[in-house]
Design an enzyme around this catalytic site. Structure first.
Site, PDB file in Angstrom:
ATOM      1  N   TRP A  97      24.435  31.572  -3.528  1.00 21.01           N
ATOM      2  CA  TRP A  97      23.264  32.067  -4.243  1.00 21.01           C
ATOM      3  C   TRP A  97      23.011  31.238  -5.500  1.00 21.01           C
ATOM      4  O   TRP A  97      23.912  30.999  -6.290  1.00 21.01           O
ATOM      5  CB  TRP A  97      23.446  33.507  -4.654  1.00 21.01           C
ATOM      6  N   GLU A 214      16.914  36.167   4.243  1.00 14.27           N
ATOM      7  CA  GLU A 214      16.518  37.194   5.218  1.00 14.27           C
ATOM      8  C   GLU A 214      15.202  37.898   4.878  1.00 14.27           C
ATOM      9  O   GLU A 214      15.150  39.130   4.735  1.00 14.27           O
ATOM     10  CB  GLU A 214      17.648  38.224   5.388  1.00 14.27           C
ATOM     11  N   GLU A 334      24.143  31.913   9.031  1.00 16.66           N
ATOM     12  CA  GLU A 334      25.092  33.024   8.899  1.00 16.66           C
ATOM     13  C   GLU A 334      25.495  33.489  10.286  1.00 16.66           C
ATOM     14  O   GLU A 334      24.640  33.659  11.153  1.00 16.66           O
ATOM     15  CB  GLU A 334      24.486  34.228   8.155  1.00 16.66           C
ATOM     16  N   TRP A 376      29.929  33.323   7.937  1.00 23.64           N
ATOM     17  CA  TRP A 376      29.842  34.356   6.897  1.00 23.64           C
ATOM     18  C   TRP A 376      31.091  35.221   7.008  1.00 23.64           C
ATOM     19  O   TRP A 376      31.287  35.887   8.008  1.00 23.64           O
ATOM     20  CB  TRP A 376      28.605  35.240   7.079  1.00 23.64           C
TER      21      TRP A 376
END
Length: 431
Positions: A97, A214, A334, A376
């Site tokens: 992130w 997402e 992911e 992930w």
């Protein structure tokens, strides 16, 4: 007592000793950050990623927590340790992130207000990745509420009295919120790294930008609202940074505009989310498509074997779309299998990983569009509170550890990168 006549000579000698000490102390730092300035940018050639005109297939992972941990000096070391562990497995890309909007350790405290301390933490993350020869896929905002996300932007607009709607989806259509996000993008892309001195937009350590994690816009299932937002924001990013690749951050669901893909969706609900894999990925400023793989989240009554069959069909469908419809690489950004499933056994995770790695490896051998995978997620010992049932600590599950190294070696063989020293050493000792 030193004789007076020797003091000038001692001062000169002391100066050179001090200079030598400073040089040796900072030489490694300089080499790690400045000496790698010629690192090539990842580019796209049709359905392949390329670096310095050589194909690149990604074997990587997710560690979303990097920036958050780098803020605190007591946990900052975990970033370097995780990057080192990933590099030792031959992993080349980590997704993390580059956002934290509002709340604890926020990068963006309020619209246009940033915490320099947190920005320096992100600087550190990028510098450490460069040091360990790992590239970063940086995600720019969350569709979910974790770390602020689109919900926080909507709250800010309401607090300032300019919000058009209380719906979280107004993030995509409210002009004021769009401007908030554009301002954030401009500040981030033009940020000069306090460690390396390189602006983010000029740093090849960054593999690519991911627009949003997402995205879903359930208030407009036609997909028009989200598509308009994607087109506007990707155009804005490219106007500032045309060196880096850009992806949307999709889960990969097919919408009403892709009738052939509807039969591939896990269930009917997946077509009602306002997203469309083909349409969204076909945006002119999008360089590669992104897909997630979570049969545990998407099905409730399927057996493990049925989930495996779905995974193969899901991946092959998107790879074919990348090859024939999009003519772009497809990166599975992911994938994971929960260890909280009923009747879960560790061997199931081995099977799950193996099937996914095999699909990408076969695609790579045939020069199709399957460009790689990102597990992930990976984390370090002592971080159990960050485990969302999908997490793995390298070395703790030996079979998974070996599978990931094997995939690094297989993809390295396809691209001819086995000759590179680190990969050569890793793969020669694999057995």
């Amino acid at each position: 007592m030193v004789p007076t006549r020797n003091r000038p000579m001692l001062r000169i000698l002391g100066f050179f000793i001090c200079a030598a000490f400073i040089y040796l102390s900072f030489r490694d730092l300089w080499l790690n950050h400045k000496g790698k300035a010629k690192l090539g940018f990842v580019k796209r050639n049709g359905t392949q990623f390329v670096v310095d005109d050589k194909p690149l297939y990604v074997n990587g992972w997710n560690s979303y927590w990097f920036m958050d941990h780098a803020v605190d000096e007591h946990s900052r070391n975990l970033v370097g340790e995780m990057l080192e562990a990933g590099a030792k497995m031959g992993l080349t890309v980590c997704r993390t992130w580059a956002f934290n909007d509002g709340g604890y350790n926020a990068l963006q405290i309020s619209p246009g207000r940033f915490d320099e301390r947190v920005f320096q933490a992100l600087d550190h993350v990028i510098a450490e990745a460069r040091k360990h020869d790992v590239r970063l896929l940086l995600s720019l905002v969350n569709n979910l509420q974790a770390y602020g996300g689109k919900t926080q932007y909507v709250k800010w607009a309401w607090q300032e009295g300019v919000g058009l709607s209380s719906s979280n989806d107004s993030f995509f259509f409210d002009p004021s919120i769009r401007n908030y996000f554009k301002n954030y993008l401009k500040v981030l892309l033009t940020r000069k790294n306090s460690v390396t001195g390189i602006e983010y937009r000029n740093d090849p350590t960054i593999f690519a930008w991911e627009l949003i994690n997402e995205p879903r816009c359930t208030t407009d299932v036609s997909g028009k609202t989200l598509q308009d937002w994607i087109d506007e924001m990707t155009g804005f990013i490219k106007s500032i940074d045309d060196k880096h690749l850009l992806t949307v951050g999709l889960e990969g669901f097919y919408g009403p505009n892709s009738p052939k893909g509807l039969t591939v969706n896990p269930e009917q609900w997946a077509s009602q989310l306002g997203t469309d894999f083909v349409q969204n990925s076909n945006s002119s400023n999008i360089d590669f498509a992104s897909v997630h793989i979570y049969p545990d989240h998407w099905f409730h009554n399927q057996t493990f074997e049925e989930k495996l069959k779905f995974v193969v069909k899901w991946m092959q469908s998107h790879i074919e779309d990348g090859l024939k419809e999009l003519k772009k690489p497809v990166l599975f950004t992911e994938f994971g299998l929960s260890n909280q499933n009923k009747d879960y056994e560790p061997s199931q995770r081995d099977k799950f990983y193996r099937i996914i790695f095999d699909v990408v490896y076969k695609s790579a051998k045939r020069k199709k569009s399957g460009a790689g995978t990102l597990v992930w997620q990976l984390f370090m010992e002592g971080m159990e509170t960050f485990n969302d049932d999908f997490g793995i600590v390298p070395h703790e599950q030996d079979s998974i550890y070996k599978l990931m190294i094997e995939q690094s070696c297989r993809l390295g063989k396809v691209t001819g990168r086995l000759k590179e020293q680190k990969l050569k050493e890793l793969c020669s000792h694999r057995h």
